[in-house]
Design a protein around this motif. Sequence first.
Motif, PDB file in Angstrom:
ATOM      1  N   ARG A  51      56.728 -17.340  27.462  1.00  0.00           N
ATOM      2  CA  ARG A  51      56.054 -18.267  26.565  1.00  0.00           C
ATOM      3  C   ARG A  51      55.346 -19.322  27.394  1.00  0.00           C
ATOM      4  N   PRO A  52      54.052 -19.567  27.118  1.00  0.00           N
ATOM      5  CA  PRO A  52      53.189 -18.937  26.114  1.00  0.00           C
ATOM      6  C   PRO A  52      52.430 -17.735  26.671  1.00  0.00           C
ATOM      7  N   VAL A  53      52.086 -16.824  25.762  1.00  0.00           N
ATOM      8  CA  VAL A  53      51.263 -15.665  26.083  1.00  0.00           C
ATOM      9  C   VAL A  53      49.983 -15.746  25.247  1.00  0.00           C
ATOM     10  N   VAL A  54      48.850 -15.743  25.913  1.00  0.00           N
ATOM     11  CA  VAL A  54      47.540 -15.731  25.264  1.00  0.00           C
ATOM     12  C   VAL A  54      46.920 -14.368  25.517  1.00  0.00           C
ATOM     13  N   CYS A  55      46.479 -13.719  24.466  1.00  0.00           N
ATOM     14  CA  CYS A  55      45.918 -12.369  24.579  1.00  0.00           C
ATOM     15  C   CYS A  55      44.438 -12.384  24.226  1.00  0.00           C
ATOM     16  N   VAL A  56      43.621 -11.796  25.104  1.00  0.00           N
ATOM     17  CA  VAL A  56      42.202 -11.565  24.820  1.00  0.00           C
ATOM     18  C   VAL A  56      42.062 -10.084  24.505  1.00  0.00           C
ATOM     19  N   GLY A  57      41.790  -9.762  23.250  1.00  0.00           N
ATOM     20  CA  GLY A  57      41.746  -8.363  22.850  1.00  0.00           C
ATOM     21  C   GLY A  57      40.499  -8.012  22.076  1.00  0.00           C
ATOM     22  N   ASN A  58      40.491  -6.797  21.585  1.00  0.00           N
ATOM     23  CA  ASN A  58      39.395  -6.333  20.741  1.00  0.00           C
ATOM     24  C   ASN A  58      39.873  -5.130  19.944  1.00  0.00           C
ATOM     25  N   LEU A  59      39.035  -4.679  19.039  1.00  0.00           N
ATOM     26  CA  LEU A  59      39.341  -3.472  18.281  1.00  0.00           C
ATOM     27  C   LEU A  59      38.662  -2.255  18.880  1.00  0.00           C
ATOM     28  N   ALA A  60      37.503  -2.437  19.480  1.00  0.00           N
ATOM     29  CA  ALA A  60      36.726  -1.315  19.997  1.00  0.00           C
ATOM     30  C   ALA A  60      37.144  -0.969  21.415  1.00  0.00           C
ATOM     31  N   THR A  61      36.986   0.277  21.760  1.00  0.00           N
ATOM     32  CA  THR A  61      37.310   0.723  23.108  1.00  0.00           C
ATOM     33  C   THR A  61      36.107   0.537  24.026  1.00  0.00           C
ATOM     34  N   GLY A  62      36.368  -0.038  25.202  1.00  0.00           N
ATOM     35  CA  GLY A  62      35.368  -0.107  26.260  1.00  0.00           C
ATOM     36  C   GLY A  62      34.201  -1.046  26.034  1.00  0.00           C
ATOM     37  N   GLY A  63      33.844  -1.801  27.078  1.00  0.00           N
ATOM     38  CA  GLY A  63      32.588  -2.523  27.112  1.00  0.00           C
ATOM     39  C   GLY A  63      32.392  -3.637  26.114  1.00  0.00           C
ATOM     40  N   SER A  64      33.456  -4.358  25.749  1.00  0.00           N
ATOM     41  CA  SER A  64      33.298  -5.422  24.754  1.00  0.00           C
ATOM     42  C   SER A  64      33.154  -6.804  25.378  1.00  0.00           C
ATOM     43  N   GLY A  65      33.349  -6.912  26.682  1.00  0.00           N
ATOM     44  CA  GLY A  65      33.213  -8.208  27.343  1.00  0.00           C
ATOM     45  C   GLY A  65      34.496  -8.994  27.459  1.00  0.00           C
ATOM     46  N   SER A 224      10.781  -2.350  40.820  1.00  0.00           N
ATOM     47  CA  SER A 224      11.670  -1.289  40.338  1.00  0.00           C
ATOM     48  C   SER A 224      12.963  -1.248  41.122  1.00  0.00           C
ATOM     49  N   ALA A 225      13.954  -0.598  40.524  1.00  0.00           N
ATOM     50  CA  ALA A 225      15.257  -0.451  41.158  1.00  0.00           C
ATOM     51  C   ALA A 225      15.975   0.748  40.553  1.00  0.00           C
ATOM     52  N   SER A 226      16.922   1.275  41.291  1.00  0.00           N
ATOM     53  CA  SER A 226      17.820   2.288  40.766  1.00  0.00           C
ATOM     54  C   SER A 226      19.008   1.587  40.121  1.00  0.00           C
ATOM     55  N   VAL A 227      19.712   2.300  39.265  1.00  0.00           N
ATOM     56  CA  VAL A 227      20.915   1.764  38.635  1.00  0.00           C
ATOM     57  C   VAL A 227      22.042   2.773  38.780  1.00  0.00           C
ATOM     58  N   LEU A 228      23.196   2.273  39.180  1.00  0.00           N
ATOM     59  CA  LEU A 228      24.416   3.081  39.231  1.00  0.00           C
ATOM     60  C   LEU A 228      25.486   2.299  38.493  1.00  0.00           C
ATOM     61  N   CYS A 229      26.081   2.894  37.464  1.00  0.00           N
ATOM     62  CA  CYS A 229      27.108   2.165  36.734  1.00  0.00           C
ATOM     63  C   CYS A 229      28.133   3.123  36.140  1.00  0.00           C
ATOM     64  N   ALA A 230      29.364   2.615  36.036  1.00  0.00           N
ATOM     65  CA  ALA A 230      30.479   3.348  35.425  1.00  0.00           C
ATOM     66  C   ALA A 230      31.200   2.375  34.511  1.00  0.00           C
ATOM     67  N   ILE A 231      30.540   2.026  33.414  1.00  0.00           N
ATOM     68  CA  ILE A 231      31.055   1.022  32.488  1.00  0.00           C
ATOM     69  C   ILE A 231      31.007   1.577  31.065  1.00  0.00           C
ATOM     70  N   GLY A 232      31.606   0.835  30.139  1.00  0.00           N
ATOM     71  CA  GLY A 232      31.725   1.310  28.773  1.00  0.00           C
ATOM     72  C   GLY A 232      30.416   1.374  28.018  1.00  0.00           C
ATOM     73  N   ARG A 233      29.508   0.423  28.281  1.00  0.00           N
ATOM     74  CA  ARG A 233      28.245   0.375  27.545  1.00  0.00           C
ATOM     75  C   ARG A 233      27.072   0.258  28.523  1.00  0.00           C
ATOM     76  N   PRO A 234      26.737   1.364  29.164  1.00  0.00           N
ATOM     77  CA  PRO A 234      25.644   1.310  30.147  1.00  0.00           C
ATOM     78  C   PRO A 234      24.297   0.972  29.532  1.00  0.00           C
ATOM     79  N   ASP A 235      24.057   1.354  28.264  1.00  0.00           N
ATOM     80  CA  ASP A 235      22.771   1.068  27.640  1.00  0.00           C
ATOM     81  C   ASP A 235      22.516  -0.435  27.550  1.00  0.00           C
ATOM     82  N   SER A 236      23.553  -1.198  27.197  1.00  0.00           N
ATOM     83  CA  SER A 236      23.400  -2.653  27.104  1.00  0.00           C
ATOM     84  C   SER A 236      23.095  -3.256  28.470  1.00  0.00           C
ATOM     85  N   PHE A 237      23.750  -2.735  29.512  1.00  0.00           N
ATOM     86  CA  PHE A 237      23.509  -3.223  30.872  1.00  0.00           C
ATOM     87  C   PHE A 237      22.058  -2.956  31.274  1.00  0.00           C
TER      88      PHE A 237
END
Length: 329
Positions: A51-65, A224-237
């Motif tokens: 005590r105390p425990v603070v939780c940062v959560g979400n309902l959706a899987t992956g890439g919510s910030g 221009s640049a290349s992009v390499l990513c392994a994240i939940g929401r690559p389109d937003s990035f």
Amino acid sequence: MVPTQVWEGRSLGARALRTLLYPLSLLYAAGWRLYLLVYRWGLKRPVEAHRPVVCVGNLATGGSGKTPLTVHLAERIAASGRKVVVGCSGYGGPHESGATLAPAGPLRASEWGDEPALLRELLPAVPLVVGRARVEAARRVAEAHPDAVLLMDDGFQHLPLVKHVQIVLQSNSPNTMCLPAGPLREPPNALRRADLVLPGTFGVVADPLVLESPQGGRVEVADSASVLCAIGRPDSFCDALRAMGLTLDPILVLPDHDPLTEGNLLERLPSDQPVVVTAKDWVKLRERSDAGERRWLVARHRVRLEPADAFAAWLDRKLDEVESRSKEA
């Protein structure tokens, strides 16, 4: 087809696949509701291990910030004069299955997972506890840091542990179905369990994306640049990078939390232009022996809650209430 394309795609194939998966989503939601009833009816009771425990959560899987928000909250809690320990699952790392207090100093992503390595880089003075055994993690924090706030990055769905303050990020997906036809890990009405839903009373404000060299220091890229990513929401990035005026070609997307250890991975990227990666991916890529063969740009993403003073007062009041109940007990 990646999961986000299945969940949000408008093509005939994506819609057909969602329709086929819909019965499984109903079964998933029913199973979750039964699991929740086990605790509501008292057949199982959550453990108050710290005590105390603070939780940062979400309902959706992956890439919510959740991780950028966790960093902001850790800084906010520390600024209020309280000690803070951050807990994370260490997904994909050797310590994922248990609960381990991480040693001081930089952490290797190959040993601890990408998120612990990134959190240690961003919060070098903050202790970390790593592992999906959340009750055991809380017990370890209670033993080693009894007067600290345990701030959990994820864990809203982990019912065995008592969380005193639950802050939940809403999904920005138009799909409100549960897995596998949608991104939700539990039905939308689960938001009623939260102490604070974001955005809502307070807004999540994202600072402009910044590109830095691996050694630090802002870098301007005009072409221009290349992009390499392994994240939940690559389109937003990628959309955020395009908004900076960048032309992206090629774009190499791998599954979320991919270790990025494939031997010929960098051969799939041109050598005559910079490669933009997320900070979470860079903590893995920097361990590669051939990382020096490319010019890397690390995208840094920070968020804050506004109005800042009102949120600070809300959080302090919540933590004071928890601490007051602890003294009374």
